[in-house]
Design a protein around this motif. Structure first.
Motif, PDB file in Angstrom:
ATOM      1  N   ILE A 168       9.757  -1.288 -27.595  1.00 47.70           N
ATOM      2  CA  ILE A 168      10.445  -0.728 -28.762  1.00 47.70           C
ATOM      3  C   ILE A 168       9.814   0.578 -29.238  1.00 47.70           C
ATOM      4  CG2 ILE A 168      11.322  -2.957 -29.557  1.00 47.70           C
ATOM      5  CD1 ILE A 168       9.150  -2.444 -31.899  1.00 47.70           C
ATOM      6  N   GLY A 169       8.874   1.107 -28.470  1.00 46.29           N
ATOM      7  CA  GLY A 169       8.341   2.431 -28.787  1.00 46.29           C
ATOM      8  C   GLY A 169       6.931   2.468 -29.328  1.00 46.29           C
ATOM      9  N   GLY A 170       6.210   1.369 -29.267  1.00 44.68           N
ATOM     10  CA  GLY A 170       4.819   1.369 -29.698  1.00 44.68           C
ATOM     11  C   GLY A 170       3.929   1.990 -28.637  1.00 44.68           C
ATOM     12  N   ILE A 171       2.940   2.748 -29.080  1.00 43.76           N
ATOM     13  CA  ILE A 171       1.979   3.357 -28.152  1.00 43.76           C
ATOM     14  C   ILE A 171       0.576   3.227 -28.740  1.00 43.76           C
ATOM     15  CG2 ILE A 171       3.621   5.039 -27.214  1.00 43.76           C
ATOM     16  CD1 ILE A 171       2.185   7.177 -28.971  1.00 43.76           C
ATOM     17  N   LEU A 172      -0.424   3.463 -27.917  1.00 38.08           N
ATOM     18  CA  LEU A 172      -1.803   3.522 -28.387  1.00 38.08           C
ATOM     19  C   LEU A 172      -2.187   4.987 -28.528  1.00 38.08           C
ATOM     20  CD1 LEU A 172      -3.536   0.757 -26.239  1.00 38.08           C
ATOM     21  CD2 LEU A 172      -2.798   0.621 -28.614  1.00 38.08           C
ATOM     22  N   LYS A 173      -2.785   5.319 -29.651  1.00 37.02           N
ATOM     23  CA  LYS A 173      -3.275   6.679 -29.879  1.00 37.02           C
ATOM     24  C   LYS A 173      -4.757   6.576 -30.203  1.00 37.02           C
ATOM     25  CE  LYS A 173      -0.462   9.858 -31.314  1.00 37.02           C
ATOM     26  NZ  LYS A 173       0.236  10.796 -32.171  1.00 37.02           N
ATOM     27  N   THR A 174      -5.466   7.657 -29.967  1.00 31.90           N
ATOM     28  CA  THR A 174      -6.890   7.689 -30.259  1.00 31.90           C
ATOM     29  C   THR A 174      -7.175   8.846 -31.209  1.00 31.90           C
ATOM     30  OG1 THR A 174      -7.377   6.760 -28.096  1.00 31.90           O
ATOM     31  CG2 THR A 174      -9.196   7.799 -29.254  1.00 31.90           C
ATOM     32  N   THR A 222       1.738  -5.501 -27.620  1.00 36.71           N
ATOM     33  CA  THR A 222       2.295  -6.355 -26.565  1.00 36.71           C
ATOM     34  C   THR A 222       3.293  -5.554 -25.729  1.00 36.71           C
ATOM     35  OG1 THR A 222       4.153  -7.089 -27.927  1.00 36.71           O
ATOM     36  CG2 THR A 222       2.106  -8.396 -28.056  1.00 36.71           C
ATOM     37  N   ASP A 223       3.725  -6.143 -24.616  1.00 36.83           N
ATOM     38  CA  ASP A 223       4.750  -5.491 -23.794  1.00 36.83           C
ATOM     39  C   ASP A 223       6.028  -5.297 -24.607  1.00 36.83           C
ATOM     40  OD1 ASP A 223       3.105  -5.295 -21.585  1.00 36.83           O
ATOM     41  OD2 ASP A 223       3.831  -7.153 -20.665  1.00 36.83           O
ATOM     42  N   LYS A 224       6.368  -6.281 -25.417  1.00 38.22           N
ATOM     43  CA  LYS A 224       7.559  -6.182 -26.272  1.00 38.22           C
ATOM     44  C   LYS A 224       7.406  -5.021 -27.260  1.00 38.22           C
ATOM     45  CE  LYS A 224      10.560  -9.075 -29.123  1.00 38.22           C
ATOM     46  NZ  LYS A 224      10.740 -10.398 -29.738  1.00 38.22           N
ATOM     47  N   GLY A 225       6.206  -4.835 -27.785  1.00 34.70           N
ATOM     48  CA  GLY A 225       5.934  -3.721 -28.688  1.00 34.70           C
ATOM     49  C   GLY A 225       6.082  -2.385 -27.991  1.00 34.70           C
ATOM     50  N   LYS A 226       5.643  -2.319 -26.736  1.00 32.33           N
ATOM     51  CA  LYS A 226       5.784  -1.086 -25.960  1.00 32.33           C
ATOM     52  C   LYS A 226       7.254  -0.772 -25.713  1.00 32.33           C
ATOM     53  CE  LYS A 226       1.365  -1.707 -23.643  1.00 32.33           C
ATOM     54  NZ  LYS A 226       0.702  -2.124 -22.397  1.00 32.33           N
ATOM     55  N   GLU A 257       4.878 -11.507 -36.023  1.00 31.90           N
ATOM     56  CA  GLU A 257       5.934 -12.529 -35.952  1.00 31.90           C
ATOM     57  C   GLU A 257       7.020 -12.134 -34.958  1.00 31.90           C
ATOM     58  OE1 GLU A 257       7.489 -13.210 -39.879  1.00 31.90           O
ATOM     59  OE2 GLU A 257       5.516 -13.769 -40.656  1.00 31.90           O
ATOM     60  N   LYS A 258       7.338 -10.839 -34.890  1.00 31.37           N
ATOM     61  CA  LYS A 258       8.370 -10.355 -33.969  1.00 31.37           C
ATOM     62  C   LYS A 258       7.852 -10.219 -32.540  1.00 31.37           C
ATOM     63  CE  LYS A 258      11.565  -7.456 -35.431  1.00 31.37           C
ATOM     64  NZ  LYS A 258      12.727  -8.296 -35.428  1.00 31.37           N
ATOM     65  N   GLY A 259       6.543 -10.414 -32.344  1.00 30.17           N
ATOM     66  CA  GLY A 259       5.966 -10.349 -31.006  1.00 30.17           C
ATOM     67  C   GLY A 259       5.647  -8.947 -30.537  1.00 30.17           C
ATOM     68  N   PHE A 260       5.596  -7.969 -31.452  1.00 28.54           N
ATOM     69  CA  PHE A 260       5.305  -6.589 -31.077  1.00 28.54           C
ATOM     70  C   PHE A 260       3.805  -6.323 -30.968  1.00 28.54           C
ATOM     71  CE2 PHE A 260       9.420  -5.418 -33.500  1.00 28.54           C
ATOM     72  CZ  PHE A 260      10.195  -5.837 -32.431  1.00 28.54           C
ATOM     73  N   ILE A 261       3.021  -7.060 -31.723  1.00 24.05           N
ATOM     74  CA  ILE A 261       1.565  -6.940 -31.678  1.00 24.05           C
ATOM     75  C   ILE A 261       0.974  -8.346 -31.695  1.00 24.05           C
ATOM     76  CG2 ILE A 261       1.462  -4.673 -32.796  1.00 24.05           C
ATOM     77  CD1 ILE A 261       0.677  -6.085 -35.415  1.00 24.05           C
ATOM     78  N   ASP A 262      -0.283  -8.427 -31.327  1.00 23.30           N
ATOM     79  CA  ASP A 262      -0.971  -9.715 -31.363  1.00 23.30           C
ATOM     80  C   ASP A 262      -2.430  -9.465 -31.711  1.00 23.30           C
ATOM     81  OD1 ASP A 262      -1.186 -12.439 -31.259  1.00 23.30           O
ATOM     82  OD2 ASP A 262      -0.575 -12.620 -29.168  1.00 23.30           O
ATOM     83  N   ARG A 263      -3.120 -10.536 -32.033  1.00 21.28           N
ATOM     84  CA  ARG A 263      -4.528 -10.461 -32.414  1.00 21.28           C
ATOM     85  C   ARG A 263      -5.390 -10.792 -31.211  1.00 21.28           C
ATOM     86  NH1 ARG A 263      -6.573  -7.683 -36.498  1.00 21.28           N
ATOM     87  NH2 ARG A 263      -7.930  -8.905 -37.737  1.00 21.28           N
ATOM     88  N   ASP A 264      -6.385  -9.975 -30.958  1.00 18.87           N
ATOM     89  CA  ASP A 264      -7.380 -10.247 -29.917  1.00 18.87           C
ATOM     90  C   ASP A 264      -8.739 -10.111 -30.592  1.00 18.87           C
ATOM     91  OD1 ASP A 264      -8.784 -10.642 -27.583  1.00 18.87           O
ATOM     92  OD2 ASP A 264      -8.447  -8.618 -26.819  1.00 18.87           O
ATOM     93  N   THR A 296      -9.075   3.974 -31.603  1.00 23.76           N
ATOM     94  CA  THR A 296      -7.759   3.695 -31.042  1.00 23.76           C
ATOM     95  C   THR A 296      -6.956   2.841 -32.017  1.00 23.76           C
ATOM     96  OG1 THR A 296      -8.685   3.786 -28.816  1.00 23.76           O
ATOM     97  CG2 THR A 296      -6.561   2.687 -29.053  1.00 23.76           C
ATOM     98  N   TYR A 297      -5.690   3.196 -32.151  1.00 29.37           N
ATOM     99  CA  TYR A 297      -4.804   2.454 -33.044  1.00 29.37           C
ATOM    100  C   TYR A 297      -3.395   2.441 -32.476  1.00 29.37           C
ATOM    101  CZ  TYR A 297      -3.315   7.092 -34.633  1.00 29.37           C
ATOM    102  OH  TYR A 297      -2.836   8.373 -34.683  1.00 29.37           O
ATOM    103  N   ILE A 298      -2.574   1.534 -33.001  1.00 29.61           N
ATOM    104  CA  ILE A 298      -1.184   1.425 -32.571  1.00 29.61           C
ATOM    105  C   ILE A 298      -0.344   2.363 -33.423  1.00 29.61           C
ATOM    106  CG2 ILE A 298       0.799  -0.125 -32.361  1.00 29.61           C
ATOM    107  CD1 ILE A 298      -1.269  -2.433 -32.039  1.00 29.61           C
ATOM    108  N   ALA A 299       0.527   3.106 -32.754  1.00 30.40           N
ATOM    109  CA  ALA A 299       1.458   3.990 -33.454  1.00 30.40           C
ATOM    110  C   ALA A 299       2.872   3.649 -33.002  1.00 30.40           C
ATOM    111  CB  ALA A 299       1.136   5.446 -33.145  1.00 30.40           C
ATOM    112  N   TRP A 300       3.814   3.923 -33.893  1.00 31.62           N
ATOM    113  CA  TRP A 300       5.214   3.549 -33.671  1.00 31.62           C
ATOM    114  C   TRP A 300       6.105   4.765 -33.785  1.00 31.62           C
ATOM    115  CZ3 TRP A 300       5.436  -1.348 -32.159  1.00 31.62           C
ATOM    116  CH2 TRP A 300       4.382  -2.192 -32.528  1.00 31.62           C
ATOM    117  N   GLU A 301       7.155   4.806 -32.941  1.00 30.58           N
ATOM    118  CA  GLU A 301       8.148   5.854 -33.088  1.00 30.58           C
ATOM    119  C   GLU A 301       8.732   5.744 -34.487  1.00 30.58           C
ATOM    120  OE1 GLU A 301      11.101   5.516 -30.037  1.00 30.58           O
ATOM    121  OE2 GLU A 301       9.749   6.247 -28.491  1.00 30.58           O
TER     122      GLU A 301
END
Length: 93
Positions: free
Chosen positions: A50-56, A44-48, A30-37, A62-67
């Motif tokens: 605010i500190g979101g990264i991809l980790k493996t 998303t770029d907005k998620g990046k 809803e906040k636009g930080f992630i989306d469904r593919d 691979t998954y999304i991780a947050w500060e």
């Protein structure tokens, strides 16, 4: 010298915020930080921003991780949008 930032998976973040993972995924979407593919969550770029990264992870892929400090921002948002559910209602009474 500052300590390296700790990152949490979305599921681990949900656990720390005492939320169901699906609810946190919904809030982040809803906040636009992630989306469904298709069947995958994408950052998303907005998620990046605010500190979101991809980790493996070797087993989990691979998954999304947050500060870790995103908890402060999300807590404020969740308090504003908090709806009472059956569990919260039963705990209250």
């Amino acid at each position: 010298m500052s300590q390296p930032q700790k990152y949490l998976s979305t599921s681990a973040l949900a656990k720390e915020l005492k939320l169901q993972a699906k609810d946190l995924f919904g809030t982040l979407q809803e906040k636009g930080f992630i989306d469904r593919d298709n069947d995958n969550w994408v950052l998303t770029d907005k998620g990046k921003e605010i500190g979101g990264i991809l980790k493996t992870h070797p087993q989990h892929g691979t998954y999304i991780a947050w500060e870790e400090n995103i908890k402060n921002e999300l807590t404020a948002t969740l308090e504003e949008n908090k709806l009472i559910n059956a569990t919260a209602l039963s705990q209250h009474f």
